[in-house]
Write an enzyme that holds these catalytic residues in place. Structure first.
Site, PDB file in Angstrom:
ATOM      1  N   GLU A   1      18.816 -16.854  -7.072  1.00  0.00           N
ATOM      2  CA  GLU A   1      18.560 -15.489  -7.339  1.00  0.00           C
ATOM      3  C   GLU A   1      18.038 -15.587  -9.073  1.00  0.00           C
ATOM      4  O   GLU A   1      17.080 -14.774  -9.227  1.00  0.00           O
ATOM      5  CB  GLU A   1      19.648 -14.613  -7.295  1.00  0.00           C
TER       6      GLU A   1
ATOM      7  N   ARG B   1       5.235  -0.017  -5.639  1.00  0.00           N
ATOM      8  CA  ARG B   1       5.159  -0.787  -4.517  1.00  0.00           C
ATOM      9  C   ARG B   1       4.346  -2.147  -4.541  1.00  0.00           C
ATOM     10  O   ARG B   1       4.370  -2.778  -3.830  1.00  0.00           O
ATOM     11  CB  ARG B   1       4.732  -0.065  -3.333  1.00  0.00           C
TER      12      ARG B   1
ATOM     13  N   CYS C   1       0.862  -1.331   0.132  1.00  0.00           N
ATOM     14  CA  CYS C   1      -0.006  -0.201   0.062  1.00  0.00           C
ATOM     15  C   CYS C   1       1.062   1.206   0.108  1.00  0.00           C
ATOM     16  O   CYS C   1       2.059   1.192   0.592  1.00  0.00           O
ATOM     17  CB  CYS C   1      -0.831   0.199   1.160  1.00  0.00           C
TER      18      CYS C   1
ATOM     19  N   ASN D   1      -1.871   2.202   5.730  1.00  0.00           N
ATOM     20  CA  ASN D   1      -0.829   1.149   5.481  1.00  0.00           C
ATOM     21  C   ASN D   1      -0.839   0.464   6.614  1.00  0.00           C
ATOM     22  O   ASN D   1      -0.563   0.822   7.677  1.00  0.00           O
ATOM     23  CB  ASN D   1       0.424   1.749   5.001  1.00  0.00           C
ATOM     24  N   GLY D   2      -0.851  -1.057   6.284  1.00  0.00           N
ATOM     25  CA  GLY D   2      -0.230  -1.725   7.603  1.00  0.00           C
ATOM     26  C   GLY D   2      -1.513  -2.611   7.907  1.00  0.00           C
ATOM     27  O   GLY D   2      -2.663  -2.652   7.198  1.00  0.00           O
TER      28      GLY D   2
ATOM     29  N   HIS E   1      20.126 -35.562  -5.565  1.00  0.00           N
ATOM     30  CA  HIS E   1      19.183 -36.080  -4.565  1.00  0.00           C
ATOM     31  C   HIS E   1      17.727 -35.688  -4.611  1.00  0.00           C
ATOM     32  O   HIS E   1      17.292 -35.496  -3.856  1.00  0.00           O
ATOM     33  CB  HIS E   1      19.916 -35.350  -3.388  1.00  0.00           C
TER      34      HIS E   1
ATOM     35  N   TRP F   1      -3.046  -2.673  -1.419  1.00  0.00           N
ATOM     36  CA  TRP F   1      -2.611  -4.373  -1.760  1.00  0.00           C
ATOM     37  C   TRP F   1      -3.306  -5.036  -0.652  1.00  0.00           C
ATOM     38  O   TRP F   1      -3.323  -4.848   0.574  1.00  0.00           O
ATOM     39  CB  TRP F   1      -1.169  -4.089  -1.586  1.00  0.00           C
TER      40      TRP F   1
ATOM     41  N   LYS G   1       6.617  -4.283  -3.914  1.00  0.00           N
ATOM     42  CA  LYS G   1       8.093  -3.831  -3.886  1.00  0.00           C
ATOM     43  C   LYS G   1       8.559  -3.995  -2.222  1.00  0.00           C
ATOM     44  O   LYS G   1       9.697  -4.044  -2.085  1.00  0.00           O
ATOM     45  CB  LYS G   1       8.312  -2.577  -4.407  1.00  0.00           C
TER      46      LYS G   1
ATOM     47  N   LYS H   1      14.060 -14.447 -10.104  1.00  0.00           N
ATOM     48  CA  LYS H   1      13.682 -13.702 -10.977  1.00  0.00           C
ATOM     49  C   LYS H   1      12.751 -14.112 -12.017  1.00  0.00           C
ATOM     50  O   LYS H   1      11.716 -13.634 -12.480  1.00  0.00           O
ATOM     51  CB  LYS H   1      14.972 -13.133 -11.811  1.00  0.00           C
TER      52      LYS H   1
END
Ligand code: G6P
Length: 613
Positions: free
Chosen positions: A486, A27, A2, A100-101, A509, A74, A608, A490
């Site tokens: 990484e 974000r 948010c 937000n939160g 394995h 969000w 983000k 991506k």
């Protein structure tokens, strides 16, 4: 996650709010909304989906207002919808709240408020805040007091922006656990979740601290703590310009940020290379040199991509400084009752400096009496401010949700730290000089990778081959193992292809069972002490029909016999390989995602800056 923006000043507020929302979009969000006060009437407009939907809704409306708040949501409580989008309002429709939160005690508050006759229209935790302020206003009759009393009842985290129809020249703001700052302009003041939304209007910002609230008017603002005591904060100057928030001719922020890496890597070591003495200067850490070099153990904690750079940091510090290092997911570390002593420094890595789990891990560290050091990109962010000391990576704003340039800059700073600690603990000066001199060449070598790609479109062609697969395996050993993780991250983040990173010897394995002609396997096969062992793993994949793509060191022609596709990177010290092998994997994921028609900069469901647990 948010994003909040609020404005009070002399400009037409809608374009300011919409511009702010666009800046905060990176974000991650699923709905948007604004509330303004026009002719002493509160007006709220909200839409599920992209900002374009909101713009369409605003189009043609002649709104005359110079005060308002806006939000990118969000979803956490209640699905993305027009109704659940913020701002949320009270029963009278005079109070609007963006948040937000997460309000953890919202159920109890809602029950209490419902018993008092408040009518709720959404499933959000945020709506309780609007009703709570309304309830408190009924008690005190004073809006500031109502706002403050409501804050005292909230448990959980919040960054808040609030407007009240009866006070059309004011914005109220508060912060507890979610970032919020004030942009202090000339005859205008702004609140925002991060500086990207204010930089167009002012470069002067004030970061609210935990448990503080602010009241903003056009020509002034006041900050207080919850005991009503006025607080004075220093004004911080933002060190980047609006141009850095634009795509600069690139189709996506992610591509721009990938191509910025030669420069951002230079910025990460600028002024920090001491070639004569074969060491690094990390001035922020100076007061803690003894603690760091005499550490019994170092813990590095982070999330996501930053966790991958942490893992590389572990390898580097253990190899060069011979200090045991443990890399921990911040989300696990915070609840694991970690064993920390005064001699266990904790390094906290975060691009945004706001990730909730990483912040909680940092606070856990402090509870144990250990010192915490930050490797952070966003200047003035919560993690940067709460750590005892740290090193900024100076990568500039990273807008693409999938982290790219911040990753390599983090690895650069960790390389500097490892060399510095190594030199304090007996790494020979000659070795230090060799390593520092090599680091200085890395940006040019990354540039070379990009030049080759521009000339050959090799990675783009490989992307074409990989784009229709449903799965992919990324394998590497030693320093290339975190790069494999990484690279796979991506790919899954932005193309939604399922990808796994593994240490290549572990393939036998389990993952080997997956290998057939439909499984592309990307090997990180650069020149290093384990190269021959990687070759054996490549043979194992080939003999089971798997398609091999290799990242190899320039000059290695033999590998063409084994791999269908080869991406070359220049030669470097093997411990710095991640600084070169990461970029081709970023480009590969990027091209595949574009070919699959994905929203590269804002992948579905991702954010983000993950400011909730
Ligand atoms: C989110 C982002 C990732 C990032 C992670 C940690 O998941 O999408 O790109 O690596 O958070 O973020 P931080 O800002 O703490 O490095």
């Amino acid at each position: 996650m948010c994003g909040i923006v609020g404005y009070v000043g002399y400009r037409d507020v809608c374009p300011v709010l919409v511009d702010g929302l666009k800046r905060l979009a990176y974000r991650g969000y699923d709905s948007t909304g604004i509330a303004i006060i026009e002719d002493e009437k509160l007006l709220t407009i909200k839409r599920k989906g992209k900002i374009a939907e909101l713009i369409e809704e605003l189009d043609g409306r002649e709104i005359k207002s110079t005060v308002g708040i806006a939000h990118t949501r969000w979803a956490t409580h209640g699905e993305p919808s027009d109704t659940n989008a913020h701002p949320q309002t009270d029963c009278t429709g005079k109070i609007a709240v963006v948040h937000n939160g997460i309000i953890e005690n919202y159920r109890a508050l809602r029950k209490f408020l419902e018993s008092k006759g408040h009518k709720f229209t959404t499933k959000t935790d945020t709506e309780v805040i609007a009703h709570l302020i309304e309830e408190m206003l009924g008690v005190s009759g004073d809006f500031e007091e109502a706002f403050r009393s409501a804050l005292l009842e909230l448990e959980g985290t919040y960054g808040l922006g609030v407007i009240f129809e009866n006070q059309p020249d004011r914005i109220y703001a508060a912060r507890h656990g979610s970032p919020l700052l004030i942009g202090a302009g000339e005859n205008e003041n702004i609140i925002a979740s991060d500086a990207t939304a204010v930089v167009r209007y002012t470069d002067r910002v004030i970061y609210l601290d935990e448990g503080e609230y602010a009241i903003l008017e056009k020509n002034n603002f006041v900050i207080k703590n919850l005991q009503r005591k006025k607080i004075k904060h220093d004004i911080v100057t933002i060190d980047y310009s609006i141009q850095e928030l634009e795509k600069g001719g690139f189709p996506h922020f992610m591509l721009k940020e990938i191509y910025e890496q030669p420069q951002t890597l230079r910025d990460a070591f600028r002024g920090r290379l001491n070639i004569d003495e074969g060491t690094a200067r990390l001035n922020g850490l100076k007061p803690y040199h003894d603690l760091l070099s005499n550490a019994d153990r170092i813990v590095i904690t982070a999330c996501g991509t930053s966790w991958h750079s942490a893992l590389i940091g572990e390898y580097l510090i253990e190899e060069l400084a011979r200090i045991p290092v443990e890399t921990e997911y911040a989300s696990e570390f915070r609840y694991r009752s970690p064993i920390l002593t005064e001699k266990t420094p904790v390094i906290v890595i975060s691009q945004s400096g706001e990730t909730a789990d990483t912040l909680a891990a940092l606070r856990e560290t402090k509870i144990h009496g250990a010192k915490a050091f930050g490797i952070v990109n966003v200047v003035g962010s919560t993690i940067a401010r709460e750590t005892d000391a740290g090193v900024y990576i100076h990568a500039g704003p990273e807008i693409g949700v999938a982290s790219t340039k911040a990753f390599t800059s983090q690895v650069m700073v960790l390389s500097l730290l490892a060399i510095m600690l190594g030199r304090m603990r007996g790494l020979p000066a000659e070795k230090g000089k060799k390593l520092i001199s090599e680091l200085a060449t890395i940006p040019d070598k990354v540039e070379k990778i990009f030049e080759r790609e521009k000339a050959t479109h090799n990675i783009e062609k490989i992307a074409e081959q990989m784009k229709s697969h449903q799965n992919a395996l990324y394998l590497g050993r030693s320093y290339n193992f975190p790069v494999a993780l990484e690279g796979a991250l991506k790919l899954k983040e932005i193309s939604y292809i399922h990808a796994e990173g593994y240490p290549s010897a572990e393939m036998k394995h389990g993952p080997i069972a997956l290998i057939d002609e439909n499984m592309p396997v990307l090997f990180l096969a650069t020149d290093d002490p384990l190269y021959q062992k990687i070759i054996s793993n490549i043979e194992e994949v080939r003999s089971r029909g798997g398609k091999v793509i290799a990242i190899a060191t320039e000059g290695n022609d033999d590998i063409k016999q084994l791999a269908e596709y080869v991406i070359y990177v220049p030669k470097t010290e093997y411990i710095f390989t991640p600084l070169l092998s990461a970029a081709p994997l970023q480009l590969l994921a990027y091209y595949i995602a574009v070919l699959r028609g994905c929203d590269v900069d804002q992948p579905r469901n991702l954010a983000k800056s993950v400011t909730v647990e």
